[in-house]
Write an enzyme that holds these catalytic residues in place. Sequence first.
Site, PDB file in Angstrom:
ATOM      1  N   ASP A  78       0.258  -1.881   2.035  1.00 23.63           N
ATOM      2  CA  ASP A  78       1.104  -2.780   2.917  1.00 23.63           C
ATOM      3  C   ASP A  78       1.079  -2.279   4.111  1.00 23.63           C
ATOM      4  O   ASP A  78       2.296  -1.186   4.293  1.00 23.63           O
ATOM      5  CB  ASP A  78       2.272  -2.810   2.019  1.00 23.63           C
ATOM      6  CG  ASP A  78       3.383  -3.625   2.822  1.00 23.63           C
ATOM      7  OD1 ASP A  78       2.626  -4.826   3.530  1.00 23.63           O
ATOM      8  OD2 ASP A  78       4.584  -3.788   2.307  1.00 23.63           O
ATOM      9  N   GLU A 118      -2.990  -5.809   2.635  1.00 26.96           N
ATOM     10  CA  GLU A 118      -2.308  -6.891   3.034  1.00 26.96           C
ATOM     11  C   GLU A 118      -2.795  -7.585   4.447  1.00 26.96           C
ATOM     12  O   GLU A 118      -2.558  -6.729   5.354  1.00 26.96           O
ATOM     13  CB  GLU A 118      -0.870  -7.119   2.936  1.00 26.96           C
ATOM     14  CG  GLU A 118      -0.127  -8.401   3.048  1.00 26.96           C
ATOM     15  CD  GLU A 118       1.276  -8.434   2.728  1.00 26.96           C
ATOM     16  OE1 GLU A 118       1.867  -8.720   1.615  1.00 26.96           O
ATOM     17  OE2 GLU A 118       1.982  -7.791   3.652  1.00 26.96           O
ATOM     18  N   HIS A 167       7.865  -2.106   0.084  1.00 23.16           N
ATOM     19  CA  HIS A 167       6.503  -1.829   0.681  1.00 23.16           C
ATOM     20  C   HIS A 167       5.635  -1.299  -0.565  1.00 23.16           C
ATOM     21  O   HIS A 167       4.255  -1.519  -0.520  1.00 23.16           O
ATOM     22  CB  HIS A 167       6.524  -0.942   1.795  1.00 23.16           C
ATOM     23  CG  HIS A 167       7.370  -1.445   3.041  1.00 23.16           C
ATOM     24  ND1 HIS A 167       7.034  -2.459   3.942  1.00 23.16           N
ATOM     25  CD2 HIS A 167       8.631  -1.205   3.601  1.00 23.16           C
ATOM     26  CE1 HIS A 167       7.813  -2.690   4.813  1.00 23.16           C
ATOM     27  NE2 HIS A 167       8.929  -1.712   4.630  1.00 23.16           N
TER      28      HIS A 167
END
Length: 160
Positions: free
Chosen positions: A7, A67, A140
Amino acid sequence: MIVLGIDPGLATTGFGLIKTTSISHTYIAHGQIKTDVEMPHNVRLLKIYNDIENIINKFSPNVISIEDLFFNRNTTSAISVAQAMGVVFLLSAQHNIPAYAYSPRVVKQTIVGNGTASKQDVQRFVSLLLGVPTESMSDHETDALAIAICHAHQRGGYDI
């Protein structure tokens, strides 16, 4: 297959590792890479680079899932996230590790079954799937583990 989920972010980059087969996922590790806002921008990116390289060297992932950029109104934030993504893609190329990007909507749809699911729903499902207590994960870290699981489901678990 070991999947490293990322992330990306300049202030905080979450990471999560799972071992996956065609029938199950096993939790390996999760954590955060934090950079200090007082550090020069290039030094912050270098810290992300060095820390992710250490993770790659320690765990030898077969694939990296990240992501994808979610663009909203804050262009400064989007640019910083894109730069952190670039660091991850550079590392994947340098280490000859395939890398795949998934939108937040696809990750949520894959994990929860709803592309507009809340962060709490994603955290609950990640916790259930991997047996990791929700209180041990930041947003996260949860997102990074969800991205790793998403890749396993999108690519059939074992097929990179």
